[in-house]
Design an enzyme around this catalytic site. Structure first.
Site, PDB file in Angstrom:
ATOM      1  N   SER A  89       0.848  -1.182   0.000  1.00 48.80           N
ATOM      2  CA  SER A  89       0.000   0.000   0.000  1.00 48.80           C
ATOM      3  C   SER A  89       0.885   1.234   0.000  1.00 48.80           C
ATOM      4  CB  SER A  89      -0.882   0.002   1.249  1.00 48.80           C
ATOM      5  OG  SER A  89      -1.507   1.264   1.419  1.00 48.80           O
ATOM      6  N   TYR A 123      -2.604   0.699  10.271  1.00 49.83           N
ATOM      7  CA  TYR A 123      -2.614  -0.001   8.983  1.00 49.83           C
ATOM      8  C   TYR A 123      -1.287   0.211   8.257  1.00 49.83           C
ATOM      9  CZ  TYR A 123      -3.737  -0.982   4.095  1.00 49.83           C
ATOM     10  OH  TYR A 123      -3.708  -1.455   2.803  1.00 49.83           O
TER      11      TYR A 123
END
Length: 189
Positions: free
Chosen positions: A166, A179
């Site tokens: 990501s 995250y």
């Protein structure tokens, strides 16, 4: 011809198989989070190259329906696929999923670490329960899958692990620090 390479007629007679290097016939792939979006696309692509695919999902009613649709699409194209439900927030979920897939399909040659959970919240109020859930889903299950599946790959002399990253792992948004940290750690592993 000048003798420096194959003649035009020789080149024309050779079959063109640009994807031959990507032939996965006989391989088994486990794609976590494979019921939709990136995971679904990866599962379909691996199946299109001949791999049998284990389609992982969490197990809600909606996810069972989505996984069934992925299985239908893979099977309609002539490949094999099975669905496996497992909530990575549960204890030993990665270990249990690896065992279930191995028992059903014989082995895992390709592990795609796609499943993750992102629970945005302000930096100053990160909640312990939400923190723990993201760690369990994004890291603990990853470690368990790696521990269970990589040694047999090494013993067989062939295996692949693909972790879906990501932008958050290199440029974290202030509301996604947990995250982002899990994705950065996964990349590091």
């Amino acid at each position: 011809g000048s003798g420096t390479g194959p003649t035009e007629s020789a080149m024309m007679s050779q079959p063109s198989a640009p994807l031959a290097a990507f032939d996965l016939t006989g391989r088994v792939a486990l794609v976590t989070g494979a019921r939709r979006e990136i995971g679904r696309a990866i599962a379909l692509a691996l199946a299109a190259q001949g791999a049998g695919v284990a389609v992982h999902h969490v197990g809600t009613e909606e996810e069972h329906r989505d996984a069934a649709a992925v299985l239908t699409e893979i099977r309609a194209a002539g490949s094999s696929a099975e669905a496996f439900a497992m909530d990575f927030g549960e204890d030993a979920a990665g270990t249990r999923l690896a065992a279930a897939v191995t028992a059903a399909l014989g082995r895992v040659d390709i592990l795609v670490l796609n499943a993750s959970i992102e629970l945005p919240e302000p930096f100053g109020t990160i909640d312990r329960a939400r923190f723990d859930r993201q760690i369990a889903v994004n890291l603990r299950s990853t470690l368990e899958l790696l521990q269970a599946l990589v040694p047999p790959m090494a013993q067989r002399g062939w295996g692949r692990v693909l972790a879906i990253g990501s932008v958050q792992q290199v440029l974290p948004h202030p509301a996604m620090l947990v995250y982002a940290g899990t994705k950065a750690a996964q990349h590091n592993w």
